[in-house]
Structure formats: structure tokens, C-alpha cells
Design a protein around this motif. Sequence first.
Motif, PDB file in Angstrom:
ATOM      1  N   GLY A  39       0.681  -1.113   0.046  1.00 43.30           N
ATOM      2  CA  GLY A  39      -0.051   0.032  -0.082  1.00 43.30           C
ATOM      3  C   GLY A  39       0.809   1.412  -0.081  1.00 43.30           C
ATOM      4  O   GLY A  39       2.042   1.229  -0.323  1.00 43.30           O
ATOM      5  N   THR A  40       0.017   2.501   0.116  1.00 40.73           N
ATOM      6  CA  THR A  40       0.756   3.696   0.507  1.00 40.73           C
ATOM      7  C   THR A  40       0.931   4.071   1.979  1.00 40.73           C
ATOM      8  O   THR A  40       1.710   5.127   2.105  1.00 40.73           O
ATOM      9  CB  THR A  40       0.072   4.785  -0.473  1.00 40.73           C
ATOM     10  N   ALA A  41       0.231   3.528   2.752  1.00 40.90           N
ATOM     11  CA  ALA A  41       0.311   3.822   4.297  1.00 40.90           C
ATOM     12  C   ALA A  41       0.188   2.440   5.036  1.00 40.90           C
ATOM     13  O   ALA A  41      -0.612   1.714   4.449  1.00 40.90           O
ATOM     14  CB  ALA A  41      -0.296   4.790   4.505  1.00 40.90           C
ATOM     15  N   ARG A  42       1.114   2.293   6.006  1.00 48.17           N
ATOM     16  CA  ARG A  42       0.715   1.192   6.911  1.00 48.17           C
ATOM     17  C   ARG A  42       0.285   1.663   8.369  1.00 48.17           C
ATOM     18  O   ARG A  42       1.254   2.574   8.943  1.00 48.17           O
ATOM     19  CB  ARG A  42       2.063   0.245   6.752  1.00 48.17           C
ATOM     20  N   VAL A  43      -0.476   1.230   9.264  1.00 50.06           N
ATOM     21  CA  VAL A  43      -0.362   1.557  10.463  1.00 50.06           C
ATOM     22  C   VAL A  43      -0.695   0.228  11.385  1.00 50.06           C
ATOM     23  O   VAL A  43      -1.238  -0.913  10.899  1.00 50.06           O
ATOM     24  CB  VAL A  43      -1.950   2.282  10.621  1.00 50.06           C
ATOM     25  N   TRP A  44       0.211   0.266  12.462  1.00 49.86           N
ATOM     26  CA  TRP A  44       0.031  -0.963  13.128  1.00 49.86           C
ATOM     27  C   TRP A  44       0.253  -0.440  14.864  1.00 49.86           C
ATOM     28  O   TRP A  44       0.676   0.612  15.144  1.00 49.86           O
ATOM     29  CB  TRP A  44       1.055  -2.122  12.715  1.00 49.86           C
ATOM     30  N   ALA A  86       3.480   6.603   6.398  1.00 49.73           N
ATOM     31  CA  ALA A  86       2.886   6.755   5.047  1.00 49.73           C
ATOM     32  C   ALA A  86       4.160   7.016   4.055  1.00 49.73           C
ATOM     33  O   ALA A  86       5.184   7.947   4.253  1.00 49.73           O
ATOM     34  CB  ALA A  86       1.958   8.205   5.207  1.00 49.73           C
ATOM     35  N   ASP A  87       4.011   6.716   2.552  1.00 50.98           N
ATOM     36  CA  ASP A  87       5.008   6.921   1.770  1.00 50.98           C
ATOM     37  C   ASP A  87       5.383   8.515   1.401  1.00 50.98           C
ATOM     38  O   ASP A  87       6.675   8.660   1.273  1.00 50.98           O
ATOM     39  CB  ASP A  87       4.601   6.270   0.517  1.00 50.98           C
ATOM     40  N   SER A 100      -0.082  10.492   0.812  1.00 51.54           N
ATOM     41  CA  SER A 100      -0.694   9.460   1.499  1.00 51.54           C
ATOM     42  C   SER A 100      -0.836   9.578   2.825  1.00 51.54           C
ATOM     43  O   SER A 100      -1.722   9.031   3.597  1.00 51.54           O
ATOM     44  CB  SER A 100       0.556   8.435   1.495  1.00 51.54           C
ATOM     45  N   LEU A 101      -0.009  10.528   3.724  1.00 50.38           N
ATOM     46  CA  LEU A 101      -0.669  11.156   5.085  1.00 50.38           C
ATOM     47  C   LEU A 101      -1.971  11.600   5.037  1.00 50.38           C
ATOM     48  O   LEU A 101      -2.799  11.563   5.549  1.00 50.38           O
ATOM     49  CB  LEU A 101       0.373  12.176   5.718  1.00 50.38           C
ATOM     50  N   GLU A 102      -2.148  12.908   4.002  1.00 57.44           N
ATOM     51  CA  GLU A 102      -3.369  13.210   3.932  1.00 57.44           C
ATOM     52  C   GLU A 102      -4.594  12.527   3.674  1.00 57.44           C
ATOM     53  O   GLU A 102      -5.500  12.906   4.024  1.00 57.44           O
ATOM     54  CB  GLU A 102      -3.103  14.537   2.935  1.00 57.44           C
ATOM     55  N   ALA A 103      -4.252  11.321   2.697  1.00 56.64           N
ATOM     56  CA  ALA A 103      -5.234  10.483   2.438  1.00 56.64           C
ATOM     57  C   ALA A 103      -5.781   9.761   3.572  1.00 56.64           C
ATOM     58  O   ALA A 103      -7.062   9.209   3.769  1.00 56.64           O
ATOM     59  CB  ALA A 103      -4.657   9.472   1.577  1.00 56.64           C
ATOM     60  N   LEU A 104      -5.190   9.724   4.976  1.00 58.20           N
ATOM     61  CA  LEU A 104      -5.513   8.987   6.069  1.00 58.20           C
ATOM     62  C   LEU A 104      -6.563   9.915   6.800  1.00 58.20           C
ATOM     63  O   LEU A 104      -7.130   9.310   7.675  1.00 58.20           O
ATOM     64  CB  LEU A 104      -4.303   8.615   6.827  1.00 58.20           C
ATOM     65  N   LEU A 105      -6.850  11.187   6.724  1.00 61.19           N
ATOM     66  CA  LEU A 105      -7.141  12.255   7.630  1.00 61.19           C
ATOM     67  C   LEU A 105      -8.692  11.752   7.653  1.00 61.19           C
ATOM     68  O   LEU A 105      -9.222  11.605   8.935  1.00 61.19           O
ATOM     69  CB  LEU A 105      -7.118  13.472   7.100  1.00 61.19           C
ATOM     70  N   ARG A 106      -9.409  11.231   6.923  1.00 59.56           N
ATOM     71  CA  ARG A 106     -11.075  11.107   6.982  1.00 59.56           C
ATOM     72  C   ARG A 106     -10.985   9.619   7.458  1.00 59.56           C
ATOM     73  O   ARG A 106     -11.640   9.095   8.405  1.00 59.56           O
ATOM     74  CB  ARG A 106     -11.614  11.456   5.805  1.00 59.56           C
ATOM     75  N   PRO A 107     -10.290   8.569   6.889  1.00 56.41           N
ATOM     76  CA  PRO A 107     -10.780   7.250   7.111  1.00 56.41           C
ATOM     77  C   PRO A 107     -10.131   6.610   8.468  1.00 56.41           C
ATOM     78  O   PRO A 107     -10.824   5.944   9.057  1.00 56.41           O
ATOM     79  CB  PRO A 107     -10.446   6.515   5.723  1.00 56.41           C
ATOM     80  N   TYR A 148      -4.054  -3.470  12.886  1.00 55.27           N
ATOM     81  CA  TYR A 148      -3.102  -2.950  11.882  1.00 55.27           C
ATOM     82  C   TYR A 148      -4.214  -2.696  10.819  1.00 55.27           C
ATOM     83  O   TYR A 148      -5.352  -3.278  10.481  1.00 55.27           O
ATOM     84  CB  TYR A 148      -2.178  -4.079  11.498  1.00 55.27           C
ATOM     85  N   LEU A 149      -3.212  -1.899   9.841  1.00 52.39           N
ATOM     86  CA  LEU A 149      -4.081  -1.617   8.642  1.00 52.39           C
ATOM     87  C   LEU A 149      -3.154  -1.241   7.403  1.00 52.39           C
ATOM     88  O   LEU A 149      -2.028  -0.853   7.718  1.00 52.39           O
ATOM     89  CB  LEU A 149      -5.196  -0.274   8.543  1.00 52.39           C
ATOM     90  N   VAL A 150      -3.393  -1.666   6.282  1.00 55.53           N
ATOM     91  CA  VAL A 150      -2.760  -1.140   5.085  1.00 55.53           C
ATOM     92  C   VAL A 150      -3.677  -0.188   4.184  1.00 55.53           C
ATOM     93  O   VAL A 150      -4.949  -0.881   3.739  1.00 55.53           O
ATOM     94  CB  VAL A 150      -2.329  -2.388   4.057  1.00 55.53           C
ATOM     95  N   PHE A 151      -3.234   0.931   3.626  1.00 55.64           N
ATOM     96  CA  PHE A 151      -3.944   1.939   2.704  1.00 55.64           C
ATOM     97  C   PHE A 151      -3.427   1.973   1.627  1.00 55.64           C
ATOM     98  O   PHE A 151      -2.279   2.124   1.373  1.00 55.64           O
ATOM     99  CB  PHE A 151      -4.108   3.188   3.658  1.00 55.64           C
ATOM    100  N   GLN A 152      -4.422   1.874   0.700  1.00 55.18           N
ATOM    101  CA  GLN A 152      -3.781   2.347  -0.726  1.00 55.18           C
ATOM    102  C   GLN A 152      -4.701   3.663  -0.932  1.00 55.18           C
ATOM    103  O   GLN A 152      -5.971   3.594  -1.199  1.00 55.18           O
ATOM    104  CB  GLN A 152      -4.182   1.159  -1.856  1.00 55.18           C
ATOM    105  N   GLY A 153      -3.917   4.772  -1.021  1.00 54.87           N
ATOM    106  CA  GLY A 153      -4.842   6.145  -0.734  1.00 54.87           C
ATOM    107  C   GLY A 153      -5.570   6.013   0.367  1.00 54.87           C
ATOM    108  O   GLY A 153      -5.445   5.924   1.472  1.00 54.87           O
ATOM    109  N   ARG A 154      -6.974   6.250   0.050  1.00 54.11           N
ATOM    110  CA  ARG A 154      -7.951   6.539   1.006  1.00 54.11           C
ATOM    111  C   ARG A 154      -8.525   5.058   1.410  1.00 54.11           C
ATOM    112  O   ARG A 154      -9.222   5.057   2.504  1.00 54.11           O
ATOM    113  CB  ARG A 154      -9.080   7.384   0.980  1.00 54.11           C
TER     114      ARG A 154
END
Length: 658
Positions: free
Chosen positions: A589-594, A609-610, A614-621, A630-636
Motif C-alpha cells: 500500500g501507500t501507508a501502513r498502520v500498526w 505513509a510513503d 499518503s498522509l493526507e489521505a488518512l485524515l478522514r478514514p 493493523y491496517l494497510v491503505f492504498q490512498g484512502r
Amino acid sequence: MTGWSRTPLLPLRLLLATLVPIPALAATFPEVGHDIDARLDPAARRLEVTDEITLTGDGTLEFRLSPRFARPSVEIDGAAIEIAGNPDGWRVPIQGTGEKRVTITYLGPLAPLDAGGGPFGGEEAGSSPMGSFLPGGAAWLPVIDAERVAYRLTVRVPAGFRAVATGTLIEETPEHTVYSAAPAFEEPSLFVGPWDMRERWAGNLRLRTYFEPDLAGLSDDYLQVAEDQIKRFSDLIGPYPFQGFSILSAPLPVGLGFAGLTYIGRQVLPLPFMRGQSLPHEILHNWWGNGVRVDYATGNWCEGLTTYMADYGLTAERDPEAAREMRFGWLRDYAALPEERDGSLVDFKARVHGAAKIIGYDKSAYLFLMLRDRLGDDAFDRGIRLFWERHRLRQAGWSDLRAAFEATSGQELGEFFHQWVARTGAPRLRLDEATTKRTRGGHALTVRIGQGSPTYRLDVPVVIETAGGKLRRTIALDGLETTATLDLDAEPVAIALDPDYRLFRHLAPGEAPPILRDVTLDPRTRLLLVGPHQDAARELAGRLMDAGATAGRPVAGTPLAIIGTTADVAEALAEHGLRDVPAALGGKGTARVWTASAEGGAPVLVVAADDRASLEALLRPLPHYGRQSYLVFQGREAVDRGVWPPGASPLRRTVTAE
């Protein structure tokens, strides 16, 4: 009235409890009738109102009005009157006995709907070219203290818009719409949008959707769910209390419930969970919260009862294992709640943050789950119907619920309600010993269990594993510990306390895998921002941290959140002796959260976040995934997520032979 917070996709809270309190006014009139003519231009954000008020009595009529409006002009029986005061309390002298007609006229701009106006706190009425929301309690109408109040509201809007208000629809033409409420329990709320209206009748109930043209294809499904769920809850509780139900599309990410309607952000209307869970929740609030109003002085019971009967009830009917996971999720959230943020159901009024939701929704729903287990299905269901019959269109509190269930069960429930409603906290269970010996009739299993102090009176579910399968029993625990002997036909192999999470309790060590909320709910959390885009990282942290956080280097024994770009996060992890990204997430993905644990066991939340986008894409979700490890994001989009496997539970033991 009920409603979500500004944040999208959250369960509902009671908006009414957060509205600005109205100060005591100069005189209370026995009865006040409002005949209102309102002209609203959403795009211009302009409202003009003439309110002809009929009242009896004398003294000083005082009313509150939003300061956004120009100084109102006032007439009494057609004669102009000078008024004194300010928007917090305009004062009109009323002299003589008999009925008086007071006409109040004013105009002014509404707040921009996308800049804090509308539903967020009830302080402002908001408008935009996409629609308008004027909540009751926001003083867009004169607020007058009276023993009985009635409203007739005529609304005129430009071509291309439709107006909907709380109350009973009594007239509808291309030029205007008229609603009435007599008696009224709160001020009307007004909604305007560029909607197409679809309608169906379910018996004598009028069901409607008000959606923008591009969402019109959703109407049939929403109307069918509304019809089905109104019938379902009517069968369970009693007749639906209003003349119809409408679903309105909102221009902002909200979900608000009112008597006879719900107002839902247009961006979430297409999502499946809206029809499967959130819409039934809103419909049920027409019984709990609107049909029976909440006595806030004794605590808000209706969010828990609605969550239990709608969200949990529908899940349990569809999939018992999913219901078990829902119960576990509630307990896992409670495990993340710091002790200083815990609270009692008596003190819960409305959802104002995540901690309040854990108490007022989850713990409260658990109360009703445990009460059904105690009373049995028949007595519980009859108690629900009796509560409705006694308090329909009246105010009620926890004591009224207790009285209804005592009447249908024949049980005294004072201690049960006290320990779950008035007290803060939850029990901590122990499984101290489990031994067995042969008897003439089979096997005798001796079990010693305990709990921490202060103690609760509990019926503890136990599951016994035998060579022939699983057996279920209950052990009464009233005090610090108890020993029970259970006679069994088959030889016991192992025993577990409450493995299906039927009790509201603290999860034991090993039962609670780390999740994001372990960090985001804790006010002690230290915040470490790394990399070149710290303004974006700081904004994300502001949305994530429910209790705030202190910026700076880690402090031993306290939660830690590290947020930044991927390479910089890796350096920070190495510097502080923490493990790098888990292998299952690396490079995805473009960001990983764990989540992880620091030395000594303090929880750690990592967001890598890459790049800035990619950081800004996490603001809402990202703020809506607090239950995940843990989560993997591709954009939002969250393309992978999950919860780390739990460890061995100390509430399960292998049985030993004596």
C-alpha cells in the motif's frame, strides 16, 4: 432528537443533550402558539421570518433569538412595541388579561453550512447552495418559556428546492409546505435541499425519501427497509408512534435522527451498512428517544437500548458468531479506556467523544443483554412492551425501565440496576482452580472462581469441555470468591469462564490484543512526529487522538504514537528500540498502520505513509478504525486490516484430577 457527530460513519448520539441550554426567562406563560411564515433562500443563506404568537397572561415576554438576525420588530395586537434587551433575552411588556397576539418579524443571514453551522452543537442554523439545516434549539425561531407550546410552520423556498420540517405535514403545494406540532416537545427543525421526493404507503404510514437526482436509484431500497423495520419494531414494542418516516440526504457527513425522519450525509447513503444497520437504528429511535423521551437527569438509557435492539439484535438474528464478535469488540474497546475516563450510565448524557460512546452505547447495550439472560426472553420482551405502554410520548428514566422489568419478571432488580447503572467500572474475573473426581453417577467438577474488589453480584457463564462435547453452566458469584461443585455425566477436560463474552467485564490479560484505541483514548499518550510533513502528521494526530496527546520524546510506561513518512518512521523505531514494520505489512500500500508494545508493555501506535499525499489521505478514514490492530491503505482505501491474535486466556484451565 438523536444524531451523529460531525465525524462521518459513527453511531448515533443524542444531539438534543448537546444543544445550548436556554436560560430561565422572565415569565412563564401557560400556553404559547406559534404561527410561523418562513422564507428561506439556501444559496443566499437568507432567512425571513414572521412569527404570530398567541398567548394568555401578563408580565414580561422574553424570548431568545440568534444574534445573526437583525433586531426584531414586534407588534402586539397590531400596534408596534419598543423592545429592550439583546439576542440572549429580548423583553416585551405584556399588559392586561386575555388573549394577546404578538407578531415578531426579523431577517438575517444563516451560517455557512460547511463552516461549523447546522448540527454541530446546535448553536447555529446553517445553509449553502446544497441545502440548509436549521436545528431546533438553534434560536432561528423565537425561544419562549411556556408550559405548553404549539407550532404551525409555513416554509417557502425557491424553485428547485424542497422543505421538510419536524412535525405533521398538513399542506404541500409548489409554493409552500406547512407542518404543525401540537403539543410540541421541542422547537421545530427545518431541512431544505435540491431533492427529488419518492413516496410509498405502508398501511396508513407515509414513507418518503428526499434524495438528490443522482441518488434517486437508492430510494426503493431505503423505502423497503423502512417499511420492514417499522413493522419489525412495531411487532416487538408496540405501534409506530408517528404518521410517517422520511429519509433526507444531507450535504455534510452527518447522520441525525428526529421524530419521523432521519438526515444522512449523501456520501454514505450508498454504503450497504446504512441500510443494514444504521437505518434500523434511526428508525428504532422513533420509539426510544423520540417516542419515549429521555430523563437526562437520571442518565441517557435510549442509546444503549437502541444499540442493543437494532445494531446487536439484527446482527444476532443474522449471524450468532458475528454477534459474539460484536460483544468482544465492545469489551475490547472498554479495555482500551483509561480508568480516569470511565464513567457511569447515570452520568452519560450524549456522545461527545469516543470514551462516552463506550459507556453510553456499549456498556448500556450490555446491560440489556445481561438482563435478557437473567430474565429470559419472554419476561424481557414483555418488559419492553410494558415500558412502551406506560411511557409512550412521555419522559422516562432508568427507574422506569427497572419497574417495567420487575413487573413482568416478578424479580427485584434494584441491585442489578444499581451495579450496572450507578457504578463506574466493571468486574475482573479469576479462575483459581478446577479439579475433578469420579463419583458413582459420573464426575464432580469443583471450580473456584473469584473477582477483584469492589465486587459485583454475577451469574458467571462457564463452558466445560468434555470428551462428549461442550456443556454450559452458570456459577453465582457474590463476593470475592466462591467454590462450586458441578455434577457431570462425562469427564471434564477443561473449563472456561465467560468465553462467549456474555458479561460486561474487564478482559483478562491475554484476552485483549492491542488495538489503535489503546493509544488514541489515553490522555497520557506521547506524540512523536517524524519526517518533512509534520503539519500533515499533526493534523492527522489531532483527528486520531480522542483525548489529546503531548508532543515530545517517549516516556517509559506511557502510550506512544509515531506518525510520519516511511523512512523516517523506520529510523525512529530503531532509535527507540522498537520493532520495524511487521513482515505481513511491509512494502504494501501507500501507508501502513500498526500497534505494538514497548519494553514494559506500554502500547505503541505507528503510522508510516510513503509521502505527504499518503498522509493526507488518512485524515478522514483512519479515525474510524480504532478497533483494528493493523491496517494497510492504498490512498484512502483500507485494503487490509485486522486484529492481532489474542494470547492464552487465564480464564481457561485444564481440569486436573484430585
